[in-house]
Design an enzyme around this catalytic site. Structure first.
Site, PDB file in Angstrom:
ATOM      1  N   LYS A 182       0.809  -1.217   0.000  1.00 49.08           N
ATOM      2  CA  LYS A 182       0.000   0.000   0.000  1.00 49.08           C
ATOM      3  C   LYS A 182       0.842   1.267   0.000  1.00 49.08           C
ATOM      4  O   LYS A 182       0.300   2.362  -0.229  1.00 49.08           O
ATOM      5  CB  LYS A 182      -0.926  -0.004   1.224  1.00 49.08           C
ATOM      6  N   GLU A 235      -6.341  -1.853 -10.701  1.00 47.78           N
ATOM      7  CA  GLU A 235      -7.319  -1.609 -11.754  1.00 47.78           C
ATOM      8  C   GLU A 235      -7.872  -0.195 -11.666  1.00 47.78           C
ATOM      9  O   GLU A 235      -8.619   0.234 -12.555  1.00 47.78           O
ATOM     10  CB  GLU A 235      -8.455  -2.617 -11.669  1.00 47.78           C
ATOM     11  N   LYS A 249       1.329   5.043  -5.214  1.00 51.41           N
ATOM     12  CA  LYS A 249       1.777   3.673  -5.479  1.00 51.41           C
ATOM     13  C   LYS A 249       2.465   3.583  -6.847  1.00 51.41           C
ATOM     14  O   LYS A 249       3.239   2.660  -7.089  1.00 51.41           O
ATOM     15  CB  LYS A 249       0.604   2.697  -5.425  1.00 51.41           C
TER      16      LYS A 249
END
Length: 217
Positions: free
Chosen positions: A14, A165, A74
């Site tokens: 994360k 996604e 990220k």
């Protein structure tokens, strides 16, 4: 590390340590894993765009704005980011490229074996194009096989990874000129080393029990 230990150890990162870079010889193993992933009838309907510079990652991060901004760090803080793309269709050029490569790699014992492989693969393409009319979805499924291979492989290499996604596909396709190449972005995967802010690293893995997910006949 054995494969079961790697599967149990891996987690979705994360947060990444922006100061740590994965050595290129390690990332080359990730690239090899992607390229050697299984696919239906050896269709290999994928292309992988690698961003390993701040400029490259910034281009990918353009697609993680607005409602997807939670994924920007990220992308920007990871060592490497890979855009996993799927072919929009199995066109004649790609089918011929596959057959020629299989021939160079010694897959056919004779002309009949070559013809059989070509006919069998084209049969699957016709079925998905005209029968079930789901050729795009069929090709996308193969790319997800590659994603799973890379995520598990990353754990065996003791690096962290994040599948994503959550990005604007249209923005990324335009930024990278993918549609003009017969491709479409499908999913992102960041690779790097977790930072102290990666809360998921310290959480226990949670999976349904074997009794709940298996039926033995």
């Amino acid at each position: 590390m054995d494969i079961l230990s790697a599967a149990k150890k891996r987690h979705t990162a994360k947060a990444y340590d922006a100061e740590r870079r994965i050595p290129e010889e390690v990332m080359q193993k990730v690239y090899d894993l992607l390229r050697n992933s299984p696919s239906s009838v050896n269709s290999q309907p994928w292309h992988f765009v690698v961003a390993n510079t701040p400029e490259g990652k910034a281009r990918i991060a353009k697609a993680a704005a607005g409602g997807y901004s939670y994924n920007q760090s990220k992308i920007l803080d990871a060592s490497h980011v890979i855009v996993l793309c799927a072919r929009i269709d199995m066109d004649e050029e790609h089918l011929n490229r596959l057959l020629e490569q299989e021939g160079r790699d010694g897959r056919f014992r004779d002309a009949a074996a070559r013809a059989g492989q070509d006919a069998g693969r084209r049969g699957y393409v016709r079925q998905h194009r005209y029968g079930s009319k789901d050729v795009a979805q069929w090709l996308e499924k193969q790319v997800y096989l590659a994603l799973g291979t890379a995520l598990l492989g990353a754990s065996t290499l003791e690096i962290n990874a994040t599948p994503m996604e959550g990005f604007d596909q249209k923005i990324l396709d335009a930024e990278l000129g993918l549609n003009e190449k017969g491709l479409s972005s499908l999913v992102l995967a960041s690779f790097g080393y977790s930072s102290d802010a990666d809360f998921n690293a310290g959480l226990p893995k949670s999976r349904l029990t074997q009794e709940q997910v298996f039926t033995f006949l």
